[in-house]
Design a protein around this motif. Sequence first.
Motif, short mmCIF file in Angstrom:
data_model
loop_
_atom_site.label_atom_id
_atom_site.label_comp_id
_atom_site.label_asym_id
_atom_site.label_seq_id
_atom_site.Cartn_x
_atom_site.Cartn_y
_atom_site.Cartn_z
N PHE A 1 -2.92 0.02 -3.08
CA PHE A 1 -3.63 0.43 -1.87
C PHE A 1 -4.11 -0.80 -1.10
O PHE A 1 -4.57 -1.78 -1.70
N HIS B 1 -7.20 2.09 2.73
CA HIS B 1 -6.70 3.29 2.04
C HIS B 1 -7.24 3.40 0.62
O HIS B 1 -7.34 4.50 0.08
N HIS C 1 -9.24 6.55 -0.72
CA HIS C 1 -8.84 7.14 -2.01
C HIS C 1 -10.08 7.38 -2.89
O HIS C 1 -10.23 8.46 -3.49
N CYS D 1 0.85 -1.19 0.00
CA CYS D 1 0.00 0.00 0.00
C CYS D 1 0.89 1.25 0.00
O CYS D 1 1.85 1.32 0.78
#
Lengths: 304, 60
Positions: A21, A25, A29, A3
């Motif tokens: 990712f 996350h 995003h 990530c």
Amino acid sequence: MKCRVCRERAVISVRRHNAGFCRSHFIEHIHRQVARTISDHHMFGADDRLVLGVSGGKDSLALWEILTVLGYRVDGVYLHLGIGGYSSDGLRFSRQFASERDLSLRVVDLGSDHGFSIPEAARLTSRAACSACGLSKRYLLNEAAAEMGYDVLVVGHNLDDEAAVLMGNVLRWEVDYLTRQRPVLPTSDGGLVRKVKPLLRVAERETAAYAILRGIQYEIEECPMAVGNTINRYKEWLNRLEEQSPGLKAQFLFGFLDRGAAYFPPDPPELLACRECGRPTPGESCSFCRLKNATVLRIAGRSA
Amino acid sequence: MHQPRREIEVSGPGSVKALLNRLDLVSESVLVIRGDELLTDDVRLHPDDVIEVRPVISGG
């Protein structure tokens, strides 16, 4: 792959951002991408009444989830187009999603409201199935949004949808369509509700991944009438190019919106009221009423 | 595999990317799933893994 943010194992790579990712996350995003799109294009504010066109597929359900997480109250409208098990499955997934989250979903039924289905329109008129479907969806979503007094109609068109449509419009130099390919289509006096596309910066693969990672059950099967259609073929071609040149799809679309669209300024035709349904149209009768009349007439002729 | 749904056996081991190459698929058009986890292209597959290759292209 790790990530980009926390260095844990990545569950998805987004090659155009040269990044991997982890689950949490990636979800962050995607939320950020959609929030930025809404803000950059002044799509809507906290006080606007929003209605989302929901199909039961990954894009519309993911978008419903994202907007809800971002704090917007969004109602849904599902169009039952009479495409056999595909339509009933889409409705089932949409209802399940809405009921699990206590969201409001209205169902518009093309058969009971207008007397025909998309397969009948495709079989009995000269319109291709996806063309009949597209014009019906545009009409019915706008009608539902206008009748229920919503300020903004939200649709789940993603980066791939918009890039593929742009490719088709450029290949054929459909100048008139290029003047209308925008992230926001404004309200018109004649009764067109403002229409916005908050998934513009999110690729199709990413909405599918988002849905899976959030545990959203969605209709995986493709519409049986759309398999192999032109837009899907363009998407596959663009993905082959993207494989060689990551970021190309986004450059194509955002290059057009940032630098190319100015050469194709909006030139909205004067809209009149359709003599049959009263909805806005540049001609005497709108294309939906013409399709409906042709199909219903032939259905009646066959059963006579 | 969907559209049409079909199941095939592929001898391994290899990476996700190698599997997609053998199936003539590009990463951008599919998600590769093992159990309930999404796999990136570099993940090594084991001979007895059951893998779902899910197309993501839809709409019209």
